[in-house]
Design a protein around this motif. Structure first.
Motif, PDB file in Angstrom:
ATOM      1  N   PHE A 201       0.831  -1.199   0.000  1.00 35.43           N
ATOM      2  CA  PHE A 201       0.000   0.000   0.000  1.00 35.43           C
ATOM      3  C   PHE A 201       0.868   1.252   0.000  1.00 35.43           C
ATOM      4  O   PHE A 201       0.642   2.186  -0.779  1.00 35.43           O
ATOM      5  CB  PHE A 201      -0.916  -0.018   1.225  1.00 35.43           C
ATOM      6  N   ASN A 202       1.886   1.253   0.868  1.00 33.77           N
ATOM      7  CA  ASN A 202       2.772   2.420   0.937  1.00 33.77           C
ATOM      8  C   ASN A 202       3.547   2.606  -0.354  1.00 33.77           C
ATOM      9  O   ASN A 202       3.727   3.739  -0.812  1.00 33.77           O
ATOM     10  CB  ASN A 202       3.746   2.287   2.109  1.00 33.77           C
ATOM     11  N   GLN A 205       1.350   4.151  -2.864  1.00 33.28           N
ATOM     12  CA  GLN A 205       1.100   5.563  -2.563  1.00 33.28           C
ATOM     13  C   GLN A 205       2.250   6.450  -3.013  1.00 33.28           C
ATOM     14  O   GLN A 205       2.044   7.617  -3.351  1.00 33.28           O
ATOM     15  CB  GLN A 205       0.928   5.773  -1.042  1.00 33.28           C
ATOM     16  N   THR A 206       3.478   5.914  -2.938  1.00 37.39           N
ATOM     17  CA  THR A 206       4.624   6.787  -3.125  1.00 37.39           C
ATOM     18  C   THR A 206       5.230   6.698  -4.522  1.00 37.39           C
ATOM     19  O   THR A 206       5.817   7.669  -4.994  1.00 37.39           O
ATOM     20  CB  THR A 206       5.721   6.450  -2.105  1.00 37.39           C
ATOM     21  N   ASN A 409      -7.482   5.810   4.856  1.00 35.17           N
ATOM     22  CA  ASN A 409      -6.288   6.558   4.510  1.00 35.17           C
ATOM     23  C   ASN A 409      -6.296   6.961   3.041  1.00 35.17           C
ATOM     24  O   ASN A 409      -5.931   8.082   2.691  1.00 35.17           O
ATOM     25  CB  ASN A 409      -5.059   5.703   4.819  1.00 35.17           C
TER      26      ASN A 409
ATOM     27  N   PRO B  17      10.699  11.633   0.455  1.00 39.31           N
ATOM     28  CA  PRO B  17       9.381  11.427  -0.156  1.00 39.31           C
ATOM     29  C   PRO B  17       9.196  10.053  -0.777  1.00 39.31           C
ATOM     30  O   PRO B  17       8.092   9.559  -0.840  1.00 39.31           O
ATOM     31  CB  PRO B  17       9.309  12.516  -1.214  1.00 39.31           C
ATOM     32  N   HIS B  18      10.299   9.397  -1.175  1.00 40.09           N
ATOM     33  CA  HIS B  18      10.113   8.154  -1.913  1.00 40.09           C
ATOM     34  C   HIS B  18       9.662   6.995  -1.043  1.00 40.09           C
ATOM     35  O   HIS B  18       9.183   6.004  -1.548  1.00 40.09           O
ATOM     36  CB  HIS B  18      11.414   7.785  -2.633  1.00 40.09           C
ATOM     37  N   SER B  20       7.956   7.529   2.175  1.00 35.13           N
ATOM     38  CA  SER B  20       7.172   8.017   3.302  1.00 35.13           C
ATOM     39  C   SER B  20       5.982   7.117   3.613  1.00 35.13           C
ATOM     40  O   SER B  20       5.196   6.772   2.742  1.00 35.13           O
ATOM     41  CB  SER B  20       6.682   9.428   2.975  1.00 35.13           C
ATOM     42  N   THR B  21       5.862   6.689   4.865  1.00 34.24           N
ATOM     43  CA  THR B  21       4.667   5.960   5.264  1.00 34.24           C
ATOM     44  C   THR B  21       3.603   7.000   5.559  1.00 34.24           C
ATOM     45  O   THR B  21       3.628   7.674   6.565  1.00 34.24           O
ATOM     46  CB  THR B  21       4.938   5.132   6.525  1.00 34.24           C
ATOM     47  N   SER B  22       2.662   7.085   4.656  1.00 31.94           N
ATOM     48  CA  SER B  22       1.815   8.268   4.633  1.00 31.94           C
ATOM     49  C   SER B  22       0.802   8.335   5.764  1.00 31.94           C
ATOM     50  O   SER B  22       0.206   9.365   5.981  1.00 31.94           O
ATOM     51  CB  SER B  22       1.078   8.301   3.309  1.00 31.94           C
ATOM     52  N   TYR B  23       0.576   7.221   6.485  1.00 34.67           N
ATOM     53  CA  TYR B  23      -0.515   7.247   7.441  1.00 34.67           C
ATOM     54  C   TYR B  23      -0.129   7.810   8.802  1.00 34.67           C
ATOM     55  O   TYR B  23      -0.952   7.895   9.684  1.00 34.67           O
ATOM     56  CB  TYR B  23      -1.164   5.867   7.579  1.00 34.67           C
TER      57      TYR B  23
END
Lengths: 544, 544
Positions: A201-202, A205-206, A409, B17-18, B20-23
């Motif tokens: 998932f991450n 997202q990235t 999220n 940024p590459h 990043s765990t966005s949660y």
């Protein structure tokens, strides 16, 4: 408010002004009261329904959550059902870590590592296969229902979200002693699957998916492998540090509480450091738990051992119940259903499509992978029979809190910008989660009993004998002075053939030797524990 | 963010940024990492300094907090020192309840109730006297320093805020076995004082003081008594319910974790329900802890007993350390010091004045109340000697987290409207807390050792003999058939005279009889515990 983001319930939030304790907001307290009461109710009801064939703790919590959501809906006259807003922070920071840590801490390490390759195959490759099938399927099916605004990233996210299984229901039914192989595979796959789907998932997202090509796929793979190995290494490192500190400083001399506190804090710290370094906290804390139960746990006093074992289990149990309660209450949030604006038909169609994809996506890897491992394995009892394959397939059909958290999220960036399509995706996922947990979950106990009881397991394998053989052989190898040449040659030959035939067992044996010789003297462990006066070791059950 | 309200540190909050765990927000994770690392450091350093005469755990935590506050100050180039905003919610919802519950759970009940009247005198009347003196003193002194904008409510709030003592430092030095009387008075006063000062603070916040007259004073008293009795009753009720549930349903049969979870949840629930009903959660959870350790604890399995005892102590220990760390870090918040705009002279003068009021306010009730109780008591060993009085006085000089939390509550309504005077009050209170904890705290160990060692305690009292006498007498009374008339008359006479001479002991004895006959058969307790297979009772130390 702080931990739980409550929304004031108008009917209840007015406190008598003459006695108001001004330092706490009433809505927070109401929310906390309701939740703690429901948690207590869950425990008591779960205990009373222990013998029931249909219910289990997670279903009880989910149903109780739904009921109280309904009550809130009626009390507020369909005005608001949000007693609590589902907070990803709460979930990923405070609820998930203790559950995963406890999983690592209580795992039967011998079984887990014996089936390590199988578990990794199911947990990593299986999840990736399921991710691909669900993503492609969603792309093909959802396009037909007239929803056009989803991007490629969204479809890939749906794939990752719906690949996250929740095998709690099955694990509550399976017995670790009667079916050790099946239990360890289902359990291990569950943990690795959680980690894999969150990492997927991450990554989705990235990474940039503007041009979908081989380089992107390779990047995804690289990211994944990097995360997997660094996270594992970090977890092992923190676990070893905790073992070393407690062994060297010998805390128990002064205070049991300090030992327990240090174990708790360092476990949690490992998760936080992993998240800080943008690694997978779940993998880190899982391996930290394994290392702690193997080394640290043996360095502490008897009381500390009992305390840590049970308090970790208790905290994990509370967190798990809380999540199901939360998901149940959150499902009835009327605003989401209003925003989605979809007809009942569309909702049902979409949810059924997703559910079908889940079923197919899981079947597509469980049976092939199981048969491939069966071909590689030479010992009969280690093979995964068809009925075991069926149970493994079934165990991964339920979807739970990870799915919900990831959906929020992805599709609820902020309250204002929630589009119709996003709301529809959230509600459909909730339907999938509720349906799978309630329907599949309640049938699980009956089904597993039926499958396993009608076909009793074959007797336990003779792996222990092989292990004994190996020990004998290696010991003879290590001490060749009192052995004849002929004997030795024979020995070497057999050890080599054994190594080829039973690679996992051999690796395990070599690890034990290494462990005894180098690790345990430094980090402690069984056999290197101090004798603590006043502690009865009979009370302390072995974890390993 | 959720639990801890972090402020982003610009230098650290940029994540690559590459990956990043966005949660999770990075600032939250940074804050949690720092805090958990510091907590671990506190435990290790506290353990290493165990034998040190000057340091203890709270001072270590405070100093570590100050140091890390300094580091943050330097890293951010004096831009911001707020890694975390001091949140009253966090303090009152999550940190204080476990500390107070554990205090009730681990208290030696016999000692506590034997000195109950003395404790109440010190805890309630003493705190009220201190509150009055500090309020009046502040009114007289602060007016002279040129600060004119404070209202009567503010002065009364200052009185309540500075009446909240923190006797942790002293309790870490005193031994419960060597000086039981002194320990139980200091300990009991600490808990009752917390509750009293918070109740006083709340009463001050809610009552109208536009016309200060006898009616207002009576209202204050009425409110106070109402809160005291209802809160206590609620705590006892929840404790008894938990005992009844666990005894009736016999959870241990299935799961230790459920028992432990239910005890934790119900304890916390009692606090929340009390806050919901606008009672004093502190008193409620304290009495809930006492009842739970007297009944519930005896109904659970051996493992659960060890687990609850140590895990409650551990959680309380972590919460306490966390608070001191927090206070230390928060003290260096540069914005507050800027807002106050006061010269160093004014700050020092104001802080010294407040500190002097604290010293006087405490002396004004400790010595008189101690001497009054000495006059009433007839047994020599129960009298509070002068050196004990001195230690009681000293133990209550430190100010801690409750003071800080109440100050913020009163003088920092919102960040925008913080006036100069309010900021000055906050900084002065912080100086008082830091000074009293660091200076008085570090001298405590040396001083108590000096006072107690040079004058060894007299031998333990003969109270147990009196208790035996009473039991004999009452037993004979209850079973008069095999006693002569003369004997019986004599008996009645002595029991009556004993009741008059030693009221507390008699009440305690009568309670024991009532407990054995009516309470324990229903709610469980010592002597009514099931024998649990596999649990060694030798491992379980008695709490009561």
């Amino acid at each position: 408010m702080a931990l739980l983001e409550a929304e004031a319930i108008p009917a209840l939030s007015r406190s008598p002004p003459h006695l108001s304790t001004s330092y706490l907001s009433t809505s927070t307290i109401v929310a906390l009261c309701v939740f703690f009461t429901l948690l207590c109710a869950c425990i008591v009801i779960g205990h009373l329904l222990e013998e029931n064939r249909w219910a289990n703790e997670s279903i009880t919590a989910l149903v109780l959550g739904l009921c109280s959501g309904m009550v809130v809906l009626l009390v507020t006259k369909f005005h608001s059902t949000k007693l609590l807003i589902f907070s990803e922070n709460l979930f990923f920071l405070y609820l998930l870590p203790p559950i995963i840590f406890n999983a690592g801490f209580q795992v039967k390490k011998k079984q887990f590592f014996k089936n390590f390759t199988t578990i990794l195959l199911f947990g990593i490759f299986g999840t990736v296969i399921s991710f691909c099938i669900i993503s492609v399927g969603a792309f093909l099916l959802i396009g037909k229902t007239g929803i056009a605004s989803l991007s490629i990233e969204d479809y890939l996210a749906i794939g990752a979200i719906l690949s996250a299984t929740d095998s709690v229901c099955t694990l509550q039914v399976l017995s670790q002693d009667e079916t050790p192989l099946l239990y360890s595979i289902v359990f291990g796959e569950g943990v690795v699957n959680d980690a894999t789907s969150i990492v997927l998932f991450n990554s989705v997202q990235t990474l940039e998916f503007s041009k979908l090509n081989a380089v992107t796929a390779l990047k995804l793979l690289g990211t994944f492998l990097y995360l997997f190995f660094t996270s594992t290494a970090l977890g092992i490192a923190v676990g070893l540090i905790s073992a070393y500190i407690i062994k060297t400083l010998y805390f128990g001399r002064h205070s049991t509480d300090r030992e327990v506190a240090l174990m708790m804090l360092m476990a949690y710290l490992s998760y936080m450091v992993a998240e800080l370094l943008n690694l997978s906290g779940i993998l880190t804390i899982f391996f930290c738990g394994i290392v702690m139960s193997h080394y640290t746990w043996h360095n502490v006093t008897g009381s500390s051992r009992i305390t840590t074992k049970h308090s970790f289990a208790t905290i994990s149990f509370i967190a798990e119940t809380f999540i199901f309660l939360y998901v149940g209450m959150d499902a009835l949030d009327i605003d989401k259903w209003k925003t989605s604006k979809a007809s009942a038909g569309t909702s049902v169609a979409l949810s059924s499509a997703l559910l079908a994809l889940v079923l197919i996506g899981r079947a597509a890897f469980v049976f092939p992978i199981a048969n491939i491992t069966n071909c590689i394995k030479t010992i009969g009892s280690c093979k995964i029979e068809f009925r075991s394959q069926f149970i493994i397939w079934w165990a991964g059909l339920m979807r739970g809190a990870v799915t919900i958290a990831l959906t929020y999220n992805r599709f609820q960036k902020s309250n204002d910008t929630t589009s119709q399509e996003c709301a529809l995706m959230i509600t459909s996922t909730i339907i999938v989660v509720l349906f799978s947990t309630l329907v599949f979950g309640s049938v699980t106990k009956l089904m597993i009993e039926a499958v396993l009881l009608r076909h009793p397991k074959p007797p336990v394998s003779d792996l222990t004998n092989i292990s004994d053989d190996l020990r004998l052989l290696f010991l003879e190898n290590g001490d060749p002075s009192d052995q004849g040449n002929n004997n030795q040659r024979f020995t070497r030959q057999s050890s080599l053939s054994l190594l080829i035939c039973y690679p996992t067992t051999t690796v395990h044996y070599l690890w034990r030797k290494f462990d005894d010789k180098f690790m345990r003297p430094v980090f402690g462990g069984t056999g290197f524990t101090r004798v603590v006066h006043g502690s009865s070791s009979g009370e302390v059950e072995e974890i390993s």
